[in-house]
Design a protein around this motif. Sequence first.
Motif, PDB file in Angstrom:
ATOM      1  N   HIS A  18       0.833  -1.204   0.000  1.00  0.00           N
ATOM      2  CA  HIS A  18       0.000   0.000   0.000  1.00  0.00           C
ATOM      3  C   HIS A  18       0.869   1.255   0.000  1.00  0.00           C
ATOM      4  N   SER A  51       1.131   3.809  -3.291  1.00  0.00           N
ATOM      5  CA  SER A  51       0.706   5.176  -2.999  1.00  0.00           C
ATOM      6  C   SER A  51       1.814   6.189  -3.254  1.00  0.00           C
ATOM      7  N   HIS A  61      -7.643  -4.195  -2.414  1.00  0.00           N
ATOM      8  CA  HIS A  61      -6.841  -3.292  -3.232  1.00  0.00           C
ATOM      9  C   HIS A  61      -6.372  -3.880  -4.554  1.00  0.00           C
ATOM     10  N   ILE A 120      -5.996   1.926  -5.361  1.00  0.00           N
ATOM     11  CA  ILE A 120      -5.926   2.588  -4.056  1.00  0.00           C
ATOM     12  C   ILE A 120      -6.625   3.933  -4.207  1.00  0.00           C
TER      13      ILE A 120
END
Length: 248
Positions: free
Chosen positions: A41, A45, A137, A158
Amino acid sequence: MHLPWLNPGDPFPEASQAWDARQPAPGLLAAGGALDVESLHRAYSSGIFPWFSEGQPILWWSTDPRMVLFTEEFRLHRSLRKTLANFVRDPRCELRFDSAFDEVVRACATSARAGQSGTWIVPAMLKAYRAFHEAGHVHSVETWVDGQLQGGLYCVAIGRAVFGESMFTRAPDASKIALAGLVAFCRAQGIPMIDCQQNTRHLASLGAREIARSEFVAHVAQASVLPAARWEFDPVYWRELLPPPTHV
């Protein structure tokens, strides 16, 4: 040419610190770390993705320039438009999300990337993306004909940032239909960009192009904190690509 080594949980270097074209692996940012949900994640990101082969440590990349597909620039060539129109009209055909995730990823793993003799979707990656999928996700986009899975792709999502990962096909144009479905969904959901990671002739023929990494990272920073889309495909989304005919 020092390459940072990460321990599990360590922060990633800034994407701008990735090796440039003067170094042997442009875009390579770091090695090591872990493939747990939190690390993946944080990486996505930040405009970073894992890519490595069996026997290598985890390698993290952030390429510059970055290949992306702006959804409004998707090229629906005449032959594909005809194929897609026939697919949409045929009651035996269906586009689905997440109904056969494991099968899609396994099928992608058997399809080597262009110019490679093996796959980058090694067992550790399969396990990691399964967990990332269970966390909400990662999604599969699937082309079904007569109850058989004929092609598809999977992508990371995301917030409103979408990252294409890999695709496969078992029938002509089946993976392109899946991509067209993803584009239609993204247009309907107000998602302007799909990450393609690296430049290929195939992606370029469909409208993808390179942008500066700084522009891509800025987009991801904004899009990844937006509320997530609801990942369900409604056939009405096909109108984003195949508008009904105008009657005079």
